[in-house]
Design an enzyme around this catalytic site. Sequence first.
Site, PDB file in Angstrom:
ATOM      1  N   TYR A  78       0.825  -1.213   0.000  1.00 35.97           N
ATOM      2  CA  TYR A  78       0.000   0.000   0.000  1.00 35.97           C
ATOM      3  C   TYR A  78       0.864   1.270   0.000  1.00 35.97           C
ATOM      4  O   TYR A  78       1.805   1.400   0.778  1.00 35.97           O
ATOM      5  CB  TYR A  78      -0.923   0.026   1.221  1.00 35.97           C
ATOM      6  N   ASN A 118       1.181  11.540   6.124  1.00 36.06           N
ATOM      7  CA  ASN A 118       0.288  10.649   6.848  1.00 36.06           C
ATOM      8  C   ASN A 118       0.680  10.647   8.326  1.00 36.06           C
ATOM      9  O   ASN A 118       1.482   9.827   8.775  1.00 36.06           O
ATOM     10  CB  ASN A 118       0.399   9.234   6.252  1.00 36.06           C
ATOM     11  N   TYR A 154     -18.189  29.101  47.223  1.00 30.59           N
ATOM     12  CA  TYR A 154     -17.435  28.062  46.505  1.00 30.59           C
ATOM     13  C   TYR A 154     -16.306  28.634  45.655  1.00 30.59           C
ATOM     14  O   TYR A 154     -15.242  28.011  45.528  1.00 30.59           O
ATOM     15  CB  TYR A 154     -18.371  27.273  45.585  1.00 30.59           C
ATOM     16  N   ARG A 213     -13.646  29.109  48.346  1.00 27.14           N
ATOM     17  CA  ARG A 213     -13.374  27.943  49.189  1.00 27.14           C
ATOM     18  C   ARG A 213     -12.947  26.726  48.362  1.00 27.14           C
ATOM     19  O   ARG A 213     -12.154  25.904  48.821  1.00 27.14           O
ATOM     20  CB  ARG A 213     -14.633  27.614  49.996  1.00 27.14           C
ATOM     21  N   GLU A 217     -12.443   4.988   4.612  1.00 27.68           N
ATOM     22  CA  GLU A 217     -12.014   5.633   5.861  1.00 27.68           C
ATOM     23  C   GLU A 217     -13.282   6.074   6.593  1.00 27.68           C
ATOM     24  O   GLU A 217     -13.694   7.229   6.531  1.00 27.68           O
ATOM     25  CB  GLU A 217     -11.062   6.781   5.531  1.00 27.68           C
TER      26      GLU A 217
END
Length: 502
Positions: free
Chosen positions: A58, A200, A283, A286, A417
């Site tokens: 390939y 790639n 919050y 803290r 793909e």
Amino acid sequence: MNQQTNVLKMDGNHLGIEEVVSIARNGVRIELKADALENVRQSRNMVEQIIKEQRVVYGITTGFGKFSDVMISGDDVSNLQENLIMSHACGMGEPYPLEVVRSMMALRINALAKGFSGIREETLLHLVELCNRGVHPIIPQQGSLGASGDLAPLAHMVLVMLGKGEAEVNGQRLSGKAALEQVGLAPIRLQAKEGLALINGTQAMTAQLCLALYDSRVLMESAEVISAMTVEALRGIPKAFDPQLHLVRPHPGQQESARKLLIHLQGSERTTDQGELRVQDPYSLRCIPQVHGATRDTLEYVWATVTRECNSVTDNPILFTETGDIISGGNFHGQPMAFAADFMAIAIAELANISERRTERLVNPQLSGLPGFLTENGGLHSGFMITQYVAASIVSENKVLCHPASVDSIPSSANQEDHVSMGTTATRKLRTVVANTTKVLAIEYLAAAQAIDFGSGALGKGTGRAYEQIRKVIPRLTDDREMHPDLLQAEKLVHEGTLMWV
């Protein structure tokens, strides 16, 4: 890296994120180690043998993607590689910044230096010279699916090696041919496997992650000292940062955040004891260690993941010289980077989210006990009223950008793909989130300094230094003035790491 000669010697196995950034931003030069070049030569010998034996492999003797079953004659293998580059260089959108381009080039060089890709030594060295001589290909930002790697962006990178496309040299945009001529390089002609080896891979997404990670570590430390300034300005309770509390919930990031806060507040006369003014803080004060700490832990995970990727082989097929195997697989798939980028975007956005809530407490007289919007003459002056609007707007934008790209996939190449990562989309969004968070923290920094001006008493070890830094360049707001330049200056202080001391 050799600090004296400003040269980084690569072997494909030891590239760190800081080194990528040094190449991207500081112009560090690249050299390849002798053993890396020997590995490259051995890998190339395998390709030459495949062509000689007319084996079906390939991307070497076949077409690409859906055309993997189309055989290519020996006479056409070079044309195949050049056609691959030209056909895949079809990106769209604005070009990547120079620092991203340089990061991509460095990462691709390092991956090819491992010696599993079949590229010729002279072709790899040509890419090294492009980077070292400051030839920066124009690479559009849109067009990558994140599998098979970052094909379109990397193809634009390679075009310039062929004397095609466009590049920036010394701030001037030139044709690829003119750019090479200006630095004394000739175009190359790709041989079998080389085009595929060059494009790639996951280098566009990984490059952006490297830069985002580096900047986020700076942001992380800035967030600690800025939030400590807000704790002082609001007369917060540092008992919430006591090591005992964090020892019984031993997340490393939480413990480190609490430790840093106490260091920054050391010696402060602006904080209060538990029960003195109130039993406990809201919050956003803290829970700073719990929120910031979770971001710290996320950054550690992403840092390790990206470091592995910087030193990985991510093309296809991969040639193993020791066994003679040539394996077609999926190392180009960007899923690990896509997940890392999406996770990191969420974590960084939360630094902005909680910062904006602290800014709201600073400017809101019902919550702060300070003059409304941090101005002494409210009504005539608006003070910091709209800066909180800006922070809220940017935080809201981040929430949109934090929708994960990695959960999406669109099949491509005639369904050959059929699952992709969208990792490059994730990293592009991430960099915007990091930039946005820098702005939000800069707003809190400026507001916290203004709020501190309404109090008295010594500041802490770290907060005092942070206050001094901002007051060197930005004076206290008395009468209303154009705030934009002040915000830009505060943003610059945060971005450049001025607050990184501990």
